[in-house]
Design a protein around this motif. Structure first.
Motif, short mmCIF file in Angstrom:
data_model
loop_
_atom_site.label_atom_id
_atom_site.label_comp_id
_atom_site.label_asym_id
_atom_site.label_seq_id
_atom_site.Cartn_x
_atom_site.Cartn_y
_atom_site.Cartn_z
N TYR A 176 0.76 -1.25 -0.09
CA TYR A 176 -0.02 0.02 -0.05
C TYR A 176 0.82 1.42 -0.01
O TYR A 176 0.48 2.39 0.18
CB TYR A 176 -1.04 -0.21 1.03
CG TYR A 176 -2.01 -1.09 1.27
CD1 TYR A 176 -2.77 -1.23 -0.07
CD2 TYR A 176 -1.89 -2.18 2.17
CE1 TYR A 176 -3.74 -2.22 -0.18
CE2 TYR A 176 -2.73 -3.35 1.71
CZ TYR A 176 -3.99 -3.31 1.18
OH TYR A 176 -4.54 -4.20 1.05
N ASN A 177 2.15 1.01 -0.15
CA ASN A 177 3.21 2.32 -0.24
C ASN A 177 2.88 3.20 0.89
O ASN A 177 2.88 4.46 0.87
CB ASN A 177 2.88 3.26 -1.79
CG ASN A 177 3.77 4.14 -1.80
OD1 ASN A 177 5.34 3.80 -1.35
ND2 ASN A 177 3.60 5.20 -2.78
N LEU A 178 2.99 2.71 2.15
CA LEU A 178 2.54 3.32 3.23
C LEU A 178 3.96 4.09 3.87
O LEU A 178 5.18 3.31 3.73
CB LEU A 178 2.40 2.37 4.68
CG LEU A 178 0.97 1.60 4.19
CD1 LEU A 178 0.45 0.36 5.61
CD2 LEU A 178 -0.17 2.58 4.22
N LYS A 179 3.91 5.13 4.38
CA LYS A 179 5.04 5.89 4.81
C LYS A 179 4.79 6.26 6.23
O LYS A 179 3.83 6.08 6.99
CB LYS A 179 5.13 7.28 4.06
CG LYS A 179 5.06 7.44 2.63
CD LYS A 179 6.37 6.74 1.93
CE LYS A 179 6.43 6.96 0.43
NZ LYS A 179 6.91 5.64 -0.04
N ASP A 180 6.00 6.31 7.12
CA ASP A 180 6.01 6.61 8.46
C ASP A 180 5.39 7.82 8.68
O ASP A 180 5.29 8.83 8.04
CB ASP A 180 7.56 7.06 9.02
CG ASP A 180 8.18 5.68 9.00
OD1 ASP A 180 7.94 4.54 8.92
OD2 ASP A 180 9.59 5.84 9.10
N GLY A 181 4.29 7.71 9.56
CA GLY A 181 3.50 8.76 10.23
C GLY A 181 2.06 8.92 9.34
O GLY A 181 1.31 9.58 9.82
N GLU A 182 1.97 8.10 8.38
CA GLU A 182 0.83 8.01 7.49
C GLU A 182 -0.38 7.46 8.35
O GLU A 182 -0.27 6.27 8.93
CB GLU A 182 1.02 7.23 6.36
CG GLU A 182 -0.36 7.32 5.12
CD GLU A 182 0.35 6.63 3.86
OE1 GLU A 182 -0.74 6.40 3.28
OE2 GLU A 182 1.56 6.47 3.73
N SER A 183 -1.48 8.08 8.29
CA SER A 183 -2.89 7.42 8.96
C SER A 183 -3.32 6.07 8.23
O SER A 183 -3.24 6.21 6.88
CB SER A 183 -3.84 8.42 9.09
OG SER A 183 -3.36 9.36 9.95
N ILE A 184 -3.66 5.09 8.89
CA ILE A 184 -4.25 3.90 8.13
C ILE A 184 -5.61 3.46 9.00
O ILE A 184 -5.59 3.95 10.38
CB ILE A 184 -3.30 2.74 8.16
CG1 ILE A 184 -3.06 2.22 9.56
CG2 ILE A 184 -2.13 3.04 7.40
CD1 ILE A 184 -2.30 1.05 9.90
N LYS A 185 -6.55 2.91 8.28
CA LYS A 185 -7.69 2.40 9.05
C LYS A 185 -7.54 0.85 9.29
O LYS A 185 -7.35 0.05 8.41
CB LYS A 185 -8.98 2.76 8.10
CG LYS A 185 -10.19 2.67 9.03
CD LYS A 185 -11.32 2.90 8.28
CE LYS A 185 -12.57 3.04 9.12
NZ LYS A 185 -13.73 3.73 7.96
N ILE A 186 -7.84 0.55 10.65
CA ILE A 186 -7.72 -0.99 11.00
C ILE A 186 -9.20 -1.27 11.34
O ILE A 186 -9.82 -0.69 12.27
CB ILE A 186 -6.83 -0.99 12.22
CG1 ILE A 186 -5.42 -0.49 11.68
CG2 ILE A 186 -6.52 -2.56 12.51
CD1 ILE A 186 -4.46 -0.51 12.99
N LYS A 187 -9.49 -2.51 10.89
CA LYS A 187 -10.66 -3.01 11.05
C LYS A 187 -10.58 -4.13 11.91
O LYS A 187 -9.89 -5.12 11.52
CB LYS A 187 -11.54 -3.33 9.86
CG LYS A 187 -13.25 -3.82 10.38
CD LYS A 187 -13.89 -3.97 8.84
CE LYS A 187 -15.42 -4.54 9.41
NZ LYS A 187 -16.26 -4.72 8.14
N ILE A 188 -11.20 -4.15 13.24
CA ILE A 188 -10.76 -5.20 14.25
C ILE A 188 -12.12 -6.20 14.17
O ILE A 188 -13.08 -5.74 14.43
CB ILE A 188 -10.16 -4.61 15.69
CG1 ILE A 188 -9.13 -3.86 15.48
CG2 ILE A 188 -10.12 -5.88 16.61
CD1 ILE A 188 -8.79 -3.13 16.59
#
Length: 93
Positions: free
Chosen positions: A79-91
């Motif tokens: 997902y080309n994630l960078k440090d400090g980037e927000s993500i959504k986690i579904k638990i």
């Protein structure tokens, strides 16, 4: 490990780990080669639709505001994630 993503969450959500710790889905630790490998609590989750798991290990070097997420691939690369980037986690629990 390439399938591990450590996620920092802000202090407004720091109750999250305490809520997860209340659930009884513990995998007991074991000994391997005279070394104790601590147990973990495990929670099914998804990130951008990718099946993943939150682990809360007995033994860790991370601060309390870090969730350790494991999956079979590098989520950073996929997902080309960078440090400090927000993500959504579904638990799922």
């Amino acid at each position: 490990y390439p399938g591990t993503l450590n996620v920092n969450y802000n202090h407004d959500n720091c109750y999250l780990k305490n809520i997860l710790l209340c659930y009884n889905n513990y995998i007991k630790g074991t000994y391997y080669d005279n070394t104790y490998l601590g147990g973990i609590k495990l929670f099914k989750c998804s990130i951008h639709g990718t099946l993943s798991f939150i682990i809360i290990p007995d033994i860790t070097h991370h601060d309390n505001n870090v969730l350790e997420i494991i999956t079979i691939m590098s989520l950073r690369k996929k997902y080309n994630l960078k440090d400090g980037e927000s993500i959504k986690i579904k638990i799922y629990y």
